[in-house]
Write a protein that holds these residues in place. Structure first.
Motif, PDB file in Angstrom:
ATOM      1  N   PRO A  43       0.819  -1.215   0.000  1.00  0.00           N
ATOM      2  CA  PRO A  43       0.000   0.000   0.000  1.00  0.00           C
ATOM      3  C   PRO A  43       0.853   1.266   0.000  1.00  0.00           C
ATOM      4  CG  PRO A  43      -0.840  -1.568   1.616  1.00  0.00           C
ATOM      5  CD  PRO A  43       0.482  -2.103   1.136  1.00  0.00           C
ATOM      6  N   VAL A  44       0.425   2.241  -0.811  1.00  0.00           N
ATOM      7  CA  VAL A  44       1.021   3.575  -0.767  1.00  0.00           C
ATOM      8  C   VAL A  44       0.419   4.273   0.444  1.00  0.00           C
ATOM      9  CG1 VAL A  44       1.289   5.781  -1.960  1.00  0.00           C
ATOM     10  CG2 VAL A  44       1.251   3.635  -3.286  1.00  0.00           C
ATOM     11  N   PRO A  45       1.202   4.574   1.479  1.00  0.00           N
ATOM     12  CA  PRO A  45       0.622   5.108   2.718  1.00  0.00           C
ATOM     13  C   PRO A  45      -0.166   6.391   2.480  1.00  0.00           C
ATOM     14  CG  PRO A  45       2.917   4.468   3.074  1.00  0.00           C
ATOM     15  CD  PRO A  45       2.672   4.394   1.600  1.00  0.00           C
ATOM     16  N   GLY A  46      -1.388   6.393   2.988  1.00  0.00           N
ATOM     17  CA  GLY A  46      -2.214   7.588   2.935  1.00  0.00           C
ATOM     18  C   GLY A  46      -2.954   7.807   1.630  1.00  0.00           C
ATOM     19  N   LEU A  47      -2.954   6.835   0.718  1.00  0.00           N
ATOM     20  CA  LEU A  47      -3.607   7.036  -0.574  1.00  0.00           C
ATOM     21  C   LEU A  47      -4.656   5.960  -0.815  1.00  0.00           C
ATOM     22  CD1 LEU A  47      -3.707   8.830  -3.075  1.00  0.00           C
ATOM     23  CD2 LEU A  47      -2.043   7.309  -4.155  1.00  0.00           C
ATOM     24  N   TYR A  48      -5.886   6.403  -1.064  1.00  0.00           N
ATOM     25  CA  TYR A  48      -7.017   5.514  -1.316  1.00  0.00           C
ATOM     26  C   TYR A  48      -7.608   5.824  -2.696  1.00  0.00           C
ATOM     27  CZ  TYR A  48      -6.869   5.295   3.824  1.00  0.00           C
ATOM     28  OH  TYR A  48      -6.480   5.152   5.133  1.00  0.00           O
ATOM     29  N   ALA A  49      -8.301   4.854  -3.266  1.00  0.00           N
ATOM     30  CA  ALA A  49      -9.017   5.073  -4.520  1.00  0.00           C
ATOM     31  C   ALA A  49     -10.332   4.320  -4.481  1.00  0.00           C
ATOM     32  CB  ALA A  49      -8.187   4.619  -5.719  1.00  0.00           C
ATOM     33  N   CYS A  50     -11.352   4.913  -5.079  1.00  0.00           N
ATOM     34  CA  CYS A  50     -12.654   4.242  -5.179  1.00  0.00           C
ATOM     35  C   CYS A  50     -13.309   4.672  -6.480  1.00  0.00           C
ATOM     36  CB  CYS A  50     -13.540   4.561  -3.972  1.00  0.00           C
ATOM     37  SG  CYS A  50     -13.960   6.313  -3.814  1.00  0.00           S
ATOM     38  N   GLY A  51     -14.446   4.085  -6.769  1.00  0.00           N
ATOM     39  CA  GLY A  51     -15.156   4.406  -8.000  1.00  0.00           C
ATOM     40  C   GLY A  51     -14.347   4.026  -9.219  1.00  0.00           C
ATOM     41  N   ASN A  52     -14.451   4.814 -10.280  1.00  0.00           N
ATOM     42  CA  ASN A  52     -13.748   4.493 -11.515  1.00  0.00           C
ATOM     43  C   ASN A  52     -12.258   4.779 -11.457  1.00  0.00           C
ATOM     44  OD1 ASN A  52     -16.071   3.573 -12.761  1.00  0.00           O
ATOM     45  ND2 ASN A  52     -16.553   5.541 -13.682  1.00  0.00           N
TER      46      ASN A  52
END
Length: 567
Positions: free
Chosen positions: A516-525
Motif C-alpha cells: 500500500p502507498v501510505p495515505g492514498l485511497y481510490a474508489c469508484g472508476n
C-alpha cells in the motif's frame, strides 16, 4: 506550516457517488474532511445516470439472497478474473454501508420490485433485490445549494426539466386508460408546473439525480466543506506518506495538508485522450455520455505516487449503444440506449449489409462488445436500429418520445431516417434493399413463432424484463410492417472505466510490489474494478464505488484513532 497552508484529516477528490460517500462517512466518523470537485457542480456521472446501486443481500432484499449466492454469481460471471479479496470485502461490507447511511443520513434506498441480474441464466443470479435505487428526493430541501447539483441529461427529462423514471413513464403512457396512472401523471405534472414558477428545472429528483441530491443534502447538513471549480495540481508526500494536495487558486498554489490520507474519486480515465488510445479498442469510441471532467486526474496522481493500473480485464471500459443528435445550443446529445427501446418487440439492429448481428435485448455492455466484434469482420459501426410506425408510436425510439411527439424535428435534423418503404429506407442508408427485406421478413417469422433461432432474443429473464409484458408470444419479438419505416444510427460509447488503480480490500492504492502507498485511497472508476470488464448487473459501478469509499473512510478513521492514541 506556511500561512497559505491548511490542514484537515482527510481530503477527498471528486464529488460523484464515491467521493461524496467517502466525505460523508469520514465526517460521520468524526474526521475533519474537505471535498474537492473539479467541475462547477457536484454529482459527477452519477447525477446523469439511472443511479442503480448493485449491492447483494441488503436489508432491502427479499428472503433468499445470501453472500454465498452472490459469490457464486460473481464466480460464474467474472470467472477467473475475479479478485477474491475485493469481492469478499464488497459482499460483506456493502450491506453494512447501506445500513450505515440510512441510519445516519437522509440517504434512502429501495429495491426495484423486479430487476433481474443481467446474466440471468448464470448460477447464483436473482430476479430482484440486488439492485437498489435512491428514493425520489425533494430538491427544494437543498435551498440555494440546489444549483450546486449537476442537472440530468436534458434528453432524460420532459417539459423543460421534469425528471421521470420508468414508473413515471408507464403512468404517463397509461394515463388515459387507468385511473391510478392518471392521478400519478397529474400529480407529477402539477408539481413540475409549480416548480417552474421558482426554479429553472423540476425539483422532484429521481434516479441518479436523487442519489446525488440525497448525498449532497447529507453533506450540507453536516457542514462538510465542498469546494467546486477546484483544480488540484499534485499530491504531497512527506516521509513516503501521502500528506495532502496542492490546489491552484487565484492567489497562487495552496497546500492542503491531510493528516490521515487522500481519497481519489475523480471518475477514472475515460476522458483522457492518451489513455483512451492505449486502452480502448479500435476504432476508439468518439461518443460518451460521461461528464467532461473525468479526465483521468486521480489515475495520473496515483501512478505518480507509485500506483499502477490493473491488467487482464475483459474490457477496459463498460459499454452501451449510443445515438447522437445536435442540440439547439450547438452541443451534441449522446443518448445511451439502456432499456426503453432495444428490447421492445418490433426493433432490429442491422449492420451495413442489412443483416442482424446481435441479440438486441442483450445487456447494453454486451451490445457494445458485439458492435466491435462484428466490425472486425465487416462494417458495423455505426449500426442501425430499424422499426416501423407502430413501434415508434408505442415505444418511441431513442430521443424520440412515444407517440412520436417530437418525431418531425428528429427527421428534419437527421437524427431519424424515414422512408415510406423498406427499399426506400435501404436506399437512404446505403444498404442492399433485398438484404434488408429478407432480414425483416425473417424477423417477422420469428415474431409469429415467438422464437429467435439466430440470437435468442427474449430468451432469459433479463431480456424479457426489457420487453413488453402485454405482447406475446415473446415480449421482445414483434413484426415490422406498418409504413413508414424508421432508422437511427448507433455507435458504441463508454459509460465508465473498468481499468483503474489497483487497490487492496481496504481501498488502499498498491504499488508495483503490492504494498500500500501510505495515505492514498481510490474508489469508484479511479479504482481498478472488481468486475474486471464484465457487467453482471445494473449499478456495478456505483455499488462498489460507494462501498469502497465507505471502507476507505473507515480505514482513515482507524488510522486517526491509532495516531491520536499514540500522541
Amino acid at each position: 506550516m506556511s500561512r497559505s497552508d491548511r490542514e484537515v484529516d482527510l481530503v477527498v477528490l471528486g464529488a460523484g457517488a464515491g467521493g461524496m460517500t467517502a466525505a460523508l462517512t469520514a465526517s460521520l466518523l468524526g474526521l475533519d474532511v474537505v471535498l474537492l470537485e473539479k467541475a462547477p457542480v457536484v454529482g459527477g456521472t452519477t447525477a446523469i445516470s439511472a443511479g442503480s446501486v448493485w449491492i447483494p443481500n441488503t436489508h432491502h432484499a427479499p428472503p433468499g439472497d445470501s453472500i454465498d449466492r452472490a459469490w457464486t454469481y460473481l464466480q460464474a460471471t467474472v470467472g477467473d478474473r475475479v479478485r477474491p479479496e475485493l469481492c469478499e470485502a464488497f459482499l460483506a461490507r456493502g450491506p453494512e454501508m447501506v445500513r450505515f447511511l440510512e441510519d445516519s443520513t437522509p440517504v434512502r434506498f429501495r429495491a426495484y420490485p423486479h430487476h433481474p441480474d443481467y446474466l440471468a441464466t448464470a448460477d447464483g443470479a436473482t430476479l430482484s433485490g440486488r439492485v437498489l435505487e435512491a428514493l425520489p428526493f425533494d430538491g427544494r430541501l437543498l435551498g440555494r445549494s440546489f444549483t450546486m447539483l449537476r442537472d440530468p441529461l436534458p434528453e432524460f427529462t420532459l417539459f423543460g426539466g421534469m425528471m421521470v423514471d420508468r414508473t413515471d413513464i408507464n403512468h404517463l403512457l397509461n394515463a388515459t386508460r387507468a385511473g391510478n396512472s392518471l392521478r400519478h401523471a397529474l400529480s407529477i405534472l402539477a408539481r413540475h408546473g409549480a416548480d417552474r414558477l421558482r426554479h429553472r428545472r423540476g425539483t422532484r429528483l429521481v434516479m441518479g439525480n436523487a442519489l446525488a441530491g440525497r448525498l449532497l443534502h447529507a453533506l450540507l447538513q453536516r457542514s462538510v466543506p465542498i469546494q467546486t471549480n477546484t483544480d488540484v495540481t499534485e499530491l504531497l508526500r512527506v516521509d513516503g506518506r501521502i500528506d495532502g494536495v496542492t490546489v491552484a487558486t487565484s492567489e497562487g498554489p495552496q497546500r492542503l495538508r491531510a493528516r490521515h490520507g487522500v481519497v481519489l474519486a475523480t471518475g477514472g480515465f475515460s476522458r483522457r485522450p492518451e489513455l483512451r488510445r492505449t486502452l480502448l479498442p479500435e476504432p476508439v469510441a468518439e461518443h460518451s455520455p460521461l461528464v467532461p471532467t473525468v479526465t483521468g486526474d486521480g489515475v495520473s496522481y496515483g501512478i505518480g505516487a507509485g500506483g499502477h493500473l490493473g491488467e487482464g480485464h475483459a474490457q477496459a471500459s463498460f459499454w452501451a449503444p449510443m445515438s447522437i443528435r445536435p442540440r439547439a445550443d450547438g452541443s451534441t446529445a449522446v443518448f445511451p440506449h439502456f432499456v426503453l427501446d432495444r428490447g421492445k418487440p418490433g426493433l432490429i439492429a442491422i449492420d451495413h449489409s442489412g443483416r442482424r448481428f446481435v441479440n438486441e435485448a442483450t445487456t447494453y455492455h454486451l451490445f457494445g462488445q458485439a458492435l466491435y466484434a462484428a466490425h472486425r469482420e465487416r462494417p458495423t459501426i455505426p449500426c442501425f436500429f430499424v422499426c416501423d410506425q407502430a413501434f415508434i408510436l408505442k415505444y418511441g425510439l431513442g430521443m424520440v418520445r412515444p407517440r412520436g411527439l417530437n418525431l418531425r424535428g428528429a427527421v428534419a435534423d437527421g437524427y431519424v431516417t424515414r422512408a415510406d418503404t423498406l427499399a426506400g429506407l435501404a436506399e437512404a442508408l446505403a444498404l442492399d434493399p433485398s438484404a434488408l427485406q429478407e432480414t425483416v421478413e425473417r424477423n417477422n417469422r420469428y415474431a409469429a413463432d415467438g422464437n429467435d433461432p439466430e440470437f435468442g432474443k427474449g430468451g432469459d429473464a433479463y431480456q424479457r424484463n426489457l420487453g413488453d409484458p402485454t405482447h406475446g408470444p415473446n415480449p421482445c419479438l414483434g413484426p415490422i410492417g406498418s409504413a413508414p419505416f424508421y432508422a437511427i444510427r448507433i455507435y458504441p460509447g463508454d459509460i465508465g472505466a473498468s481499468v483503474g488503480l489497483v487497490t487492496d480490500a481496504e481501498a488502499r492504492v498498491l504499488d508495483g510490489d503490492g504494498v500500500p502507498v501510505p495515505g492514498l485511497y481510490a474508489c469508484g472508476n479511479d479504482m481498478d474494478s472488481m468486475m474486471a470488464g464484465i457487467y453482471p448487473g445494473p449499478g456495478i459501478t456505483i455499488g462498489p464505488a460507494m462501498t469502497f469509499a465507505w471502507i476507505a473512510a473507515r480505514h482513515a478513521a482507524r488510522h486517526a484513532a491509532r495516531r491520536n492514541a499514540s500522541d
